[in-house]
Design a protein around this motif. Structure first.
Motif, short mmCIF file in Angstrom:
data_model
loop_
_atom_site.label_atom_id
_atom_site.label_comp_id
_atom_site.label_asym_id
_atom_site.label_seq_id
_atom_site.Cartn_x
_atom_site.Cartn_y
_atom_site.Cartn_z
N LEU A 1 27.97 63.88 65.17
CA LEU A 1 27.17 63.72 63.96
C LEU A 1 27.19 65.03 63.18
CD1 LEU A 1 24.17 61.76 65.56
CD2 LEU A 1 26.25 60.85 64.50
N ALA A 2 26.71 65.01 61.95
CA ALA A 2 26.84 66.19 61.07
C ALA A 2 25.49 66.60 60.51
CB ALA A 2 27.80 65.89 59.93
N LEU A 3 25.31 67.90 60.40
CA LEU A 3 24.15 68.47 59.73
C LEU A 3 24.70 69.43 58.68
CD1 LEU A 3 21.07 68.19 60.06
CD2 LEU A 3 21.11 70.34 61.36
N ALA A 4 24.40 69.16 57.42
CA ALA A 4 25.06 69.86 56.32
C ALA A 4 24.91 71.37 56.40
CB ALA A 4 24.52 69.36 54.98
N THR A 5 23.73 71.86 56.73
CA THR A 5 23.48 73.29 56.68
C THR A 5 24.24 74.08 57.74
OG1 THR A 5 21.50 72.85 57.98
CG2 THR A 5 21.23 73.12 55.60
N LYS A 6 24.74 73.41 58.78
CA LYS A 6 25.51 74.12 59.79
C LYS A 6 26.96 74.34 59.36
CE LYS A 6 25.23 73.15 64.11
NZ LYS A 6 25.33 72.40 65.36
N GLN A 7 27.38 73.72 58.27
CA GLN A 7 28.80 73.69 57.93
C GLN A 7 29.29 74.83 57.04
OE1 GLN A 7 29.47 69.77 56.34
NE2 GLN A 7 28.34 68.80 58.00
N PRO A 8 28.52 75.28 56.02
CA PRO A 8 29.09 76.27 55.10
C PRO A 8 29.58 77.54 55.77
CG PRO A 8 27.07 75.35 54.21
CD PRO A 8 27.17 74.86 55.61
N VAL B 1 19.63 74.57 48.12
CA VAL B 1 20.54 75.50 47.45
C VAL B 1 20.63 76.82 48.21
CG1 VAL B 1 20.92 76.86 45.35
CG2 VAL B 1 20.21 74.47 45.18
N LEU B 2 19.48 77.35 48.64
CA LEU B 2 19.48 78.65 49.30
C LEU B 2 20.05 78.57 50.71
CD1 LEU B 2 16.06 80.08 48.08
CD2 LEU B 2 18.35 80.79 47.39
N ASN B 3 19.73 77.51 51.46
CA ASN B 3 20.32 77.36 52.79
C ASN B 3 21.84 77.40 52.73
OD1 ASN B 3 17.99 75.05 54.51
ND2 ASN B 3 17.85 77.21 53.99
N LEU B 4 22.39 76.53 51.90
CA LEU B 4 23.84 76.43 51.82
C LEU B 4 24.46 77.63 51.10
CD1 LEU B 4 23.05 73.49 52.59
CD2 LEU B 4 25.01 72.73 51.24
N GLY B 5 23.83 78.03 49.99
CA GLY B 5 24.41 79.11 49.20
C GLY B 5 24.45 80.43 49.93
N VAL B 6 23.34 80.80 50.59
CA VAL B 6 23.28 82.09 51.28
C VAL B 6 24.23 82.11 52.46
CG1 VAL B 6 21.80 83.60 52.65
CG2 VAL B 6 20.95 82.63 50.52
#
Length: 683
Positions: A409-416, A627-632
């Motif tokens: 399964l996937a969790l978006a914030t773990k990917q960037p 935005v901050l989770n993924l961007g940072v």
């Protein structure tokens, strides 16, 4: 030193200047310094005077306003116009050349043996503060005295060729070819030592394990040393020179081959440092060849300047503490990036079928997060001791993330943070317009993949938490969260009256640290052949070789993900607890978990879910958190990765500009994969 000789040198100097300037302190200082140099009783006295002369020439010019002659220009014009003074000066230079040795300078500058970070830090710090303990006969000590700072080194490196040639003519004793014989022999000995250095490092076990499987005697690193000896013996004969150059190319080709294997064999900071040392040593050898064998008479001064520039640049690296930490951070980044880049590839959708697969995995990840969010709220409401609360919350998160990985399964914030390394890998492998095109296409793919994953997570966790809250109320006849707990959730997610923005950015840093830990552990396991050690462990006699091999395969496939999940889980659990313990307002805001807790809180209010209009602010807080989770996390990971591959800042700016223009021209590709990608996946 006699009074008559002092008077003679002083008169020769003063005769060069107009009558009204002979009383200036700077002119008298120059005369005294030249007198001490020419009449020096021993090597130390001459070197002291020479260092003082260098310091005098680097100061501001003692000339009236409007005259732009530097002090160096004044000395050169003085020597060129006073032949008797020049002859005496050159005689003093000859005395230095016959007594001073330069082997260590040309063989060691910038090529120190591998040391730990802190030991190297203390070595550089002490060398910057205390005078050199080397013998006066070591040219390295004189170079350190003449050029103790980066600014002083720049003054020599930036000298125009014409000025350097005038200095060389001044330093060369007239009609005395033997004056430089000792220095030529020392440079030759340094050439030999550099060849031994290359062979010693190139034939070390770690490099041989990653090089082509060939015998020692045919290794290009070994052959380079042998061809260097042959070339010197035959005084640079064309055939030996060509053979040596072929070996140089072979060495560089072998180093490139080793680099291509680092992703498969694991990266070691020591190994990368050794490869860099070989490259610097080969470049130094090329500079020495230019001085000893290649340069024609009219080119010899330029060849010497090139060699000195190389040595002084190396000297600058030896002195710089900032460069030490910059180089080590780049090596560490390289050590991690290779692993995290490999881990990030599955999170990028090339085709519509893969895009749909990301949606399915993300919806499943969102549903699993429902239980994680519910357990989190129960742990917070229990008011456990700080350590117990941190352990309970961290374990809840870590187990949830590991289960996510187990069921794909996937969790978006773990990917960037892991996809950013793949991004930097493209930067490393391409150049020019092709790089911009490939990177822009990659950013399209990564953007639509991350948006799909985030949307799937948020939709599933919202629907799931609402269903869970209603089911709980139906079974237990009470809301899952008490009103005061629901109010607290609303308050903590308000981006204007709480620290949500700061905490969301901090969570982005935590996400990057977790991915960093996963990459480091996987690289460690790969470099040290951990999976092979598990497969071949003696326990295989009891449990069976097949089981041990399956265990090894499982560790190889999941080690990075397990590490990332565990580190991320416990960091998310303990950061708020440590903040409360220290009295510091620390907390975390993870977009999927925050969305889940918001849905649970809204369900507790029932029809009054807007609750004084606070819900609107919390939704905005969720958007900011996303935005901050993924961007940072992506920004830090991309910055570290591009630093690891040495991408210049202007290339990064060009990429941003090109990507922005591409978005304006065709925004659809950033949100939805093209139909043709099902047949022809792009890079």
């Amino acid at each position: 030193m006699t009074a008559s000789s002092k008077l003679q040198v002083r008169d020769l100097v003063l005769d060069f200047f107009p009558q009204e300037r002979r009383r200036e302190r700077a002119i008298r200082t120059l005369a005294a310094t030249l007198t001490r140099f020419i009449d020096g009783a021993d090597l130390r006295a001459r070197l002291d005077a020479f260092a003082d002369l260098r310091e005098w020439t680097s100061a501001a010019p003692p000339t009236p306003a409007g005259n732009d002659r530097t002090r160096l220009e004044i000395v050169l014009q003085l020597m060129e116009s006073q032949s008797e003074l020049r002859f005496q000066f050159q005689h003093g230079v000859r005395q230095i050349l016959t007594e001073i040795r330069s082997v260590e300078l040309f063989a060691e500058a910038g090529l120190h043996p591998r040391e730990g970070l802190m030991s190297e830090f203390w070595r550089r710090l002490i060398e910057r503060i205390l005078p050199s303990a080397r013998e006066d006969t070591d040219l390295s000590k004189l170079v350190h005295r003449l050029y103790p700072t980066s600014k002083a080194i720049d003054q020599l490196i930036d000298l125009p060729d014409e000025t350097f040639e005038r200095i060389a003519r001044l330093m060369a004793p007239v009609s005395d070819a033997s004056a430089w014989a000792q220095q030529r022999e020392d440079v030759t000995q340094a050439f030999y030592l550099l060849g031994v250095h290359v062979a010693g490092i190139g034939l070390s076990p770690d490099l041989r394990a990653r090089s082509h499987p060939i015998d020692i005697e045919v290794s290009p690193f070994y052959q380079l040393q042998q061809s260097a000896i042959d070339m010197v013996k035959q005084d640079g004969a064309r055939s030996t020179l060509e053979t040596w150059r072929e070996q140089v190319q072979s060495c560089r080709a072998e180093l490139e081959y080793v680099r291509t294997r680092l992703e498969d064999t694991g990266v070691s900071t020591a190994l990368v440092f050794d490869m860099s040392t070989i490259e610097h040593a080969i470049s130094r050898m090329e500079s020495i060849v230019g001085v000893l064998f290649v340069a024609e008479k009219h080119q010899s001064v330029g060849a010497v300047k090139h060699l000195l520039d190389d040595v002084l640049e190396a000297r600058r690296r030896d002195l710089s503490i900032r460069a030490l930490f910059r180089e080590n951070s780049a090596l560490m980044a390289r050590k991690i990036v290779e692993r995290t880049g490999k881990a990030g590839e599955p999170y990028i959708a090339d085709s519509r079928s893969e895009y749909r697969a990301i949606w399915r995995a993300s919806l499943g990840g969102g549903l699993l997060t429902v239980l994680t969010a519910a357990l989190k709220m129960r742990i917070v409401e229990a008011h456990l001791p700080l350590f117990v609360e941190g352990m309970a919350a961290g374990t809840n998160y870590a187990v949830s993330f590991i289960v996510l990985q187990y069921f794909h399964l996937a969790l978006a914030t773990k990917q960037p943070s892991v996809t950013a390394a793949t991004f930097a890998g493209i930067v490393r492998d391409t150049r020019g317009k092709a790089r911009l095109e490939r990177l822009t296409e990659f950013i399209r793919r990564i953007t639509r993949s991350q948006l799909a994953s985030a949307a799937g997570n948020l939709i599933a966790v919202c629907v799931g938490c609402l269903a869970f809250a209603h089911l709980w109320a139906f079974i237990f006849s009470q809301p899952f969260l008490e009103v005061h707990s629901a109010e607290h959730v609303y308050q903590t997610l308000d981006p204007f009256t709480s620290g949500t923005m700061i905490y969301a950015a901090l969570t982005g840093v935590i996400l990057w640290i977790a991915a960093l830990a996963g990459g480091w552990v996987e690289n460690f396991a790969t470099f040290n052949h951990l999976t092979a050690a598990i497969a071949q462990h003696p326990l295989g006699r009891r449990f069976g070789r097949e089981r041990m091999q399956k265990l090894a395969d499982s560790v190889e496939a999941n080690l990075s993900g397990w590490t990332t999940s565990i580190v991320l889980g416990y960091l998310l659990g303990f950061v708020p607890v440590v903040g409360r313990f220290l009295g510091i307002p620390l907390d975390v805001r993870h977009v999927t978990l925050s969305t889940g807790t918001l849905a649970l809180a809204a369900a507790s209010f029932g029809r009054d879910w807007l609750y004084r209009g606070w819900f609107v602010y919390t939704v905005f807080g969720i958007a900011v958190t996303f935005v901050l989770n993924l961007g940072v996390s992506f920004s830090i990971a991309a910055s570290v990765a591009m630093r690891a591959y040495g991408v210049p800042r202007h290339d990064q700016v060009s990429l941003l500009r090109y990507t922005f223009v591409s978005f304006l021209k065709s925004p659809r590709g950033f949100f939805w994969p093209p139909a043709k990608s099902d047949q022809q996946p792009t890079d």
